[in-house]
Write a protein that holds these residues in place. Structure first.
Motif, PDB file in Angstrom:
ATOM      1  N   GLN A 152      -4.899  -8.528  -3.057  1.00 19.37           N
ATOM      2  CA  GLN A 152      -6.352  -8.708  -3.026  1.00 19.37           C
ATOM      3  C   GLN A 152      -7.018  -8.063  -4.245  1.00 19.37           C
ATOM      4  N   GLN A 153      -6.226  -7.518  -5.138  1.00 18.47           N
ATOM      5  CA  GLN A 153      -6.721  -6.832  -6.332  1.00 18.47           C
ATOM      6  C   GLN A 153      -7.549  -5.595  -5.976  1.00 18.47           C
ATOM      7  N   ARG A 154      -7.169  -4.918  -4.916  1.00 21.35           N
ATOM      8  CA  ARG A 154      -7.850  -3.700  -4.492  1.00 21.35           C
ATOM      9  C   ARG A 154      -6.964  -2.505  -4.849  1.00 21.35           C
TER      10      ARG A 154
ATOM     11  N   VAL B 248      -5.217   5.247  -4.171  1.00 25.40           N
ATOM     12  CA  VAL B 248      -5.759   6.444  -3.514  1.00 25.40           C
ATOM     13  C   VAL B 248      -5.015   6.696  -2.212  1.00 25.40           C
ATOM     14  N   TRP B 249      -4.815   5.653  -1.402  1.00 27.08           N
ATOM     15  CA  TRP B 249      -4.117   5.829  -0.129  1.00 27.08           C
ATOM     16  C   TRP B 249      -2.660   6.226  -0.335  1.00 27.08           C
TER      17      TRP B 249
ATOM     18  N   THR C 152       1.059  12.881  -1.077  1.00 23.24           N
ATOM     19  CA  THR C 152       0.656  14.291  -1.126  1.00 23.24           C
ATOM     20  C   THR C 152       0.841  14.945   0.236  1.00 23.24           C
ATOM     21  N   VAL C 153       0.401  14.280   1.292  1.00 23.86           N
ATOM     22  CA  VAL C 153       0.537  14.841   2.639  1.00 23.86           C
ATOM     23  C   VAL C 153       2.013  15.019   3.003  1.00 23.86           C
ATOM     24  N   GLY C 154       2.839  14.012   2.725  1.00 18.82           N
ATOM     25  CA  GLY C 154       4.269  14.126   3.012  1.00 18.82           C
ATOM     26  C   GLY C 154       4.928  15.253   2.239  1.00 18.82           C
ATOM     27  N   THR C 155       4.559  15.379   0.972  1.00 16.32           N
ATOM     28  CA  THR C 155       5.132  16.439   0.138  1.00 16.32           C
ATOM     29  C   THR C 155       4.683  17.811   0.620  1.00 16.32           C
ATOM     30  N   ILE C 156       3.412  17.958   0.940  1.00 14.13           N
ATOM     31  CA  ILE C 156       2.909  19.245   1.440  1.00 14.13           C
ATOM     32  C   ILE C 156       3.581  19.606   2.759  1.00 14.13           C
TER      33      ILE C 156
ATOM     34  N   ILE D 289       0.115   3.985   5.990  1.00 18.18           N
ATOM     35  CA  ILE D 289       0.026   2.778   6.822  1.00 18.18           C
ATOM     36  C   ILE D 289      -1.329   2.729   7.525  1.00 18.18           C
ATOM     37  N   ALA D 290      -1.724   3.839   8.129  1.00 16.81           N
ATOM     38  CA  ALA D 290      -2.992   3.871   8.863  1.00 16.81           C
ATOM     39  C   ALA D 290      -4.177   3.607   7.939  1.00 16.81           C
ATOM     40  N   LEU D 291      -4.172   4.221   6.771  1.00 19.73           N
ATOM     41  CA  LEU D 291      -5.287   4.040   5.832  1.00 19.73           C
ATOM     42  C   LEU D 291      -5.328   2.621   5.275  1.00 19.73           C
ATOM     43  N   VAL D 292      -4.165   2.086   4.921  1.00 21.20           N
ATOM     44  CA  VAL D 292      -4.106   0.720   4.405  1.00 21.20           C
ATOM     45  C   VAL D 292      -4.540  -0.260   5.498  1.00 21.20           C
TER      46      VAL D 292
END
Length: 168
Positions: free
Chosen positions: A99-101, A107-108, A114-118, A146-149
């Protein structure tokens, strides 16, 4: 992290195919067909993850699997689900790419990584050494992605279960 990350290399071009498919549907002004593609992705990856998990359980039940170190066995047991979650996050992200987003997608993905690494670094800081636990913690970032996407797939999320596959 490497084991889970390398699972992104074995998507056999699925993410690229999804991106091209969604982009083609957008160009043809056939956005009404995108939910079928999204549903097919979810169904296909759910099925493949289940098959891989069953195979892992079966192989680990064999005598040769029983001789493996318990930590290695546990890691191999969670690996199919962790890889499936990672591949699903990439595949659903490809819908946004089609969708060219790209800004939203990056960002997601960055937030998820980042969350997984932290989560992993924090667990290691508290003395966690179980590879299985660390794999699961790292995969939480992919679950977040997945949730954010999914939330960002406005207008192209399937609104009901449709068992028909989008063969294209």
């Amino acid at each position: 992290t490497l084991i889970s990350g390398y699972s992104t290399l074995i998507d056999f071009g699925l993410s690229s195919a999804i991106e091209r498919r969604v982009a083609a549907l957008m160009a043809q002004n056939a956005t009404g067909r995108i939910p079928g593609t999204v549903a097919t992705i979810a169904l296909l990856l759910g099925f493949l993850t289940t098959v891989a998990q069953v195979l892992a359980i079966a192989l680990l039940a064999l005598p040769s699997g029983q001789r493996l170190d318990s930590g290695v066995r546990a890691a191999l047991l969670v690996l199919p689900v962790c890889a499936g979650v990672t591949l699903t996050s990439l595949a659903l992200g490809s819908v946004l790419a089609g969708q060219q987003r790209m800004r939203v997608l990056h960002v997601w993905r960055t937030l998820g990584l980042t969350v997984g690494t932290i989560a992993v670094v924090t667990a290691v800081g508290f003395g966690e050494t179980s590879l299985a636990t660390l794999l699961v913690l790292y995969s939480t970032g992919s679950l977040l992605t997945i949730a954010l996407v999914w939330h960002s797939l406005r207008g192209v999320r399937p609104t009901r279960f449709d068992p028909r596959l989008d063969r294209d």
